[in-house]
Design an enzyme around this catalytic site. Sequence first.
Site, PDB file in Angstrom:
ATOM      1  N   SER A   1     -23.502  24.012  -7.662  1.00  0.00           N
ATOM      2  CA  SER A   1     -23.955  22.779  -7.002  1.00  0.00           C
ATOM      3  C   SER A   1     -23.321  21.572  -7.692  1.00  0.00           C
ATOM      4  CB  SER A   1     -25.481  22.688  -7.075  1.00  0.00           C
ATOM      5  OG  SER A   1     -25.886  21.348  -6.972  1.00  0.00           O
TER       6      SER A   1
ATOM      7  N   CYS B   1     -27.979  16.551   8.401  1.00  0.00           N
ATOM      8  CA  CYS B   1     -28.862  15.495   7.885  1.00  0.00           C
ATOM      9  C   CYS B   1     -28.687  14.221   8.711  1.00  0.00           C
ATOM     10  CB  CYS B   1     -28.512  15.218   6.420  1.00  0.00           C
ATOM     11  SG  CYS B   1     -29.497  13.880   5.750  1.00  0.00           S
TER      12      CYS B   1
ATOM     13  N   GLU C   1     -18.468  17.978   4.557  1.00  0.00           N
ATOM     14  CA  GLU C   1     -19.017  16.778   5.212  1.00  0.00           C
ATOM     15  C   GLU C   1     -17.891  15.838   5.657  1.00  0.00           C
ATOM     16  OE1 GLU C   1     -21.908  14.470   2.904  1.00  0.00           O
ATOM     17  OE2 GLU C   1     -21.328  12.708   4.058  1.00  0.00           O
TER      18      GLU C   1
ATOM     19  N   THR D   1     -21.668  10.585   2.243  1.00  0.00           N
ATOM     20  CA  THR D   1     -23.006  10.136   1.821  1.00  0.00           C
ATOM     21  C   THR D   1     -23.260  10.191   0.312  1.00  0.00           C
ATOM     22  OG1 THR D   1     -23.827  12.357   2.292  1.00  0.00           O
ATOM     23  CG2 THR D   1     -24.142  10.697   4.006  1.00  0.00           C
TER      24      THR D   1
END
Length: 282
Positions: free
Chosen positions: A220, A98, A128, A164
């Site tokens: 998730s 991203c 990440e 993020t």
Amino acid sequence: MSPLEVRISECAGFCWGVERALELAAEAADNAPVPVSTLGPLIHNPAVIAELEARGVRVISSPEEATGGTVIIRSHGVPRETKEQLAASGMTVVDATCRFVTAAQVKAERLRKAGYFVIILGEKDHPEVLALRSYAGPDSLVVQSPQDLPESLPASRVGVVVQTTQTQEQLGELARWLAPRCRELLVYNTICNATEQRQSAAVAMAEEVEAVVVVGGRNSANTRRLAELCASRQPRTFHVESAAELDAAWFDGLQVVGVTAGASTPPEQIEAVAERLRGFGA
Ligand code: F3S
């Protein structure tokens, strides 16, 4: 009996980065050299992963497992060494990192090169953050809160970058703790507002309805967090992965139900849930 009114949260489902990763994967499934694999599941949604598998896109957990063809890097990004390893392998690499994640990596590297002691605000084992750390350097530190920091910092020039999906509150708390303790503090606010937008829209909706359905993978993290936040405002909150899990009895006697979904939930799954709910009250 009157039909159940269904309100879909203003901001629900795919974020920009996930949408792009899926578009790139679909394109690779149709046109890229085979076999096509993704390094880690592309998104945390079992139905979408199964669909990709049916189109020939399989999930691998390390570059060593790739057997030629095409490898897709997911939106979380990968450590620099992994990227270099893939580039040297001769395979076709589709980079779906991203752009907000890339921006954080670029800033982490800038801080390291400028000689700052780099602090990453984030979850230490999250992919990440592992990728971000490869840009921040081995001397960097990953923290979730000021409590994770040593009382005296190893340097007086400190730079901060953020995973993020962290919150502005967490960043504010860290910056307040650091400011009086260093001579120079450079904070890059690399938080992406997609998560925050989904959460505040869901919370506002949960306060106005009689039940909430949160749609998305149980694996998730952002969907589970949405369900927790909604449940704190509306105890009649249900987390489902698909429309088939809905039970008409949950909504007996109700008139208004809200629907929201995590950043990895496709629009078809949200619509299928809304459609089934509309049928309940009729
Ligand atoms: Fe990118 Fe933000 Fe989504 S960082 S992957 S747009 S949550």
